[in-house]
Design a protein around this motif. Structure first.
Motif, PDB file in Angstrom:
ATOM      1  N   LEU A 169     -36.224-114.006  -1.949  1.00 58.27           N
ATOM      2  CA  LEU A 169     -37.077-114.732  -1.002  1.00 58.27           C
ATOM      3  C   LEU A 169     -36.509-116.111  -0.698  1.00 58.27           C
ATOM      4  O   LEU A 169     -36.513-116.553   0.460  1.00 58.27           O
ATOM      5  N   ALA A 170     -36.010-116.795  -1.713  1.00 56.96           N
ATOM      6  CA  ALA A 170     -35.417-118.117  -1.496  1.00 56.96           C
ATOM      7  C   ALA A 170     -34.167-118.014  -0.624  1.00 56.96           C
ATOM      8  O   ALA A 170     -33.993-118.801   0.314  1.00 56.96           O
ATOM      9  N   VAL A 172     -33.367-115.636   1.547  1.00 53.82           N
ATOM     10  CA  VAL A 172     -33.752-115.265   2.913  1.00 53.82           C
ATOM     11  C   VAL A 172     -34.373-116.464   3.624  1.00 53.82           C
ATOM     12  O   VAL A 172     -34.092-116.721   4.804  1.00 53.82           O
ATOM     13  N   SER A 173     -35.197-117.231   2.922  1.00 57.77           N
ATOM     14  CA  SER A 173     -35.809-118.419   3.520  1.00 57.77           C
ATOM     15  C   SER A 173     -34.754-119.433   3.938  1.00 57.77           C
ATOM     16  O   SER A 173     -34.827-120.017   5.024  1.00 57.77           O
ATOM     17  N   ILE A 174     -33.771-119.638   3.089  1.00 54.68           N
ATOM     18  CA  ILE A 174     -32.680-120.562   3.419  1.00 54.68           C
ATOM     19  C   ILE A 174     -31.915-120.049   4.632  1.00 54.68           C
ATOM     20  O   ILE A 174     -31.587-120.818   5.546  1.00 54.68           O
ATOM     21  N   TYR A 175     -31.651-118.743   4.664  1.00 55.85           N
ATOM     22  CA  TYR A 175     -30.921-118.168   5.793  1.00 55.85           C
ATOM     23  C   TYR A 175     -31.708-118.336   7.090  1.00 55.85           C
ATOM     24  O   TYR A 175     -31.149-118.720   8.114  1.00 55.85           O
ATOM     25  N   VAL A 176     -33.008-118.060   7.054  1.00 48.81           N
ATOM     26  CA  VAL A 176     -33.840-118.187   8.252  1.00 48.81           C
ATOM     27  C   VAL A 176     -33.874-119.645   8.722  1.00 48.81           C
ATOM     28  O   VAL A 176     -33.743-119.922   9.920  1.00 48.81           O
ATOM     29  N   ALA A 177     -34.043-120.568   7.786  1.00 51.22           N
ATOM     30  CA  ALA A 177     -34.066-121.989   8.151  1.00 51.22           C
ATOM     31  C   ALA A 177     -32.739-122.413   8.760  1.00 51.22           C
ATOM     32  O   ALA A 177     -32.701-123.150   9.753  1.00 51.22           O
ATOM     33  N   ARG A 178     -31.637-121.920   8.222  1.00 50.63           N
ATOM     34  CA  ARG A 178     -30.311-122.255   8.745  1.00 50.63           C
ATOM     35  C   ARG A 178     -30.103-121.637  10.123  1.00 50.63           C
ATOM     36  O   ARG A 178     -29.519-122.264  11.008  1.00 50.63           O
ATOM     37  N   SER A 179     -30.601-120.425  10.326  1.00 55.18           N
ATOM     38  CA  SER A 179     -30.472-119.744  11.611  1.00 55.18           C
ATOM     39  C   SER A 179     -31.241-120.478  12.700  1.00 55.18           C
ATOM     40  O   SER A 179     -30.801-120.547  13.850  1.00 55.18           O
ATOM     41  N   ARG A 180     -32.411-120.990  12.368  1.00 57.32           N
ATOM     42  CA  ARG A 180     -33.224-121.712  13.354  1.00 57.32           C
ATOM     43  C   ARG A 180     -32.535-122.999  13.804  1.00 57.32           C
ATOM     44  O   ARG A 180     -32.664-123.410  14.952  1.00 57.32           O
TER      45      ARG A 180
END
Length: 182
Positions: A169-170, A172-180
């Protein structure tokens, strides 16, 4: 009264002793399995980064419609990727059989989550198109160290699974934040 050998939960059969020995043997203090793993990571990394086929795998994983539009045979690349995945899964199954000394198909059930965690931690997007073999190797090293520390601390398997889920979860959260941000 039932025979102990007819218990469906009990694994039957075995493997030759030389196969079990192979799982634990080493050369110059380096386990054979580590050598095979490093060689596989290096070869796969070179193919994915340098070869046209490897670049096609990323293109198809990222956007199959766009890949087809630029002339990549999406079907061929997909079959190749699944074939490579099957080959490496077979290697892992053979190794697990060597380690456990039995051909029980249920042995690997508990390792499903553990096989995904290093990939996600290494930055690979499960949706496809993003990730590197080097990142997965780093994720594998981190998960191995984390697992060893948790085992050393006598943490139960259930809690270890919870920790793995939190790590996923951490990541994936980091990846999503970086993608945004991009």
């Amino acid at each position: 009264m039932t025979d102990a050998n007819s218990d469906p939960a009990k694994p039957v059969g075995g493997v030759p002793i030389w196969l079990e020995d192979f799982a634990y043997d080493a050369a110059c203090g380096i386990p054979f399995v580590a050598m095979i793993t490093i060689a596989a990571f290096m070869i796969l990394g070179l193919v994915l980064r340098s070869a046209r086929t490897g670049q096609s795998v990323y293109a198809v994983g990222g956007n199959p419609v766009a890949a087809k539009a630029v002339g990549i045979s999406v079907g061929r690349v997909t079959i190749l990727a699944y074939s490579a995945s099957g080959f490496f899964a077979a290697l892992a199954g053979i190794y697990l059989t060597c380690r456990t000394g039995t051909g029980d198909p249920r042995v690997g059930n508990a390792m499903t989550l553990a096989s995904i965690v290093p990939v996600v931690m290494g930055g690979t997007m499960l949706g496809g198109g993003v990730g590197t073999v080097f990142g997965t190797a780093i994720g594998l090293a981190l998960v191995s160290v984390l697992g060893n520390v948790l085992n050393y601390m006598n943490v139960t398997t259930f809690v270890q699974w919870v920790v793995q889920v939190i790590v996923i979860l951490a990541a994936v959260s980091i990846y999503v934040a970086r993608s945004r941000k991009l």
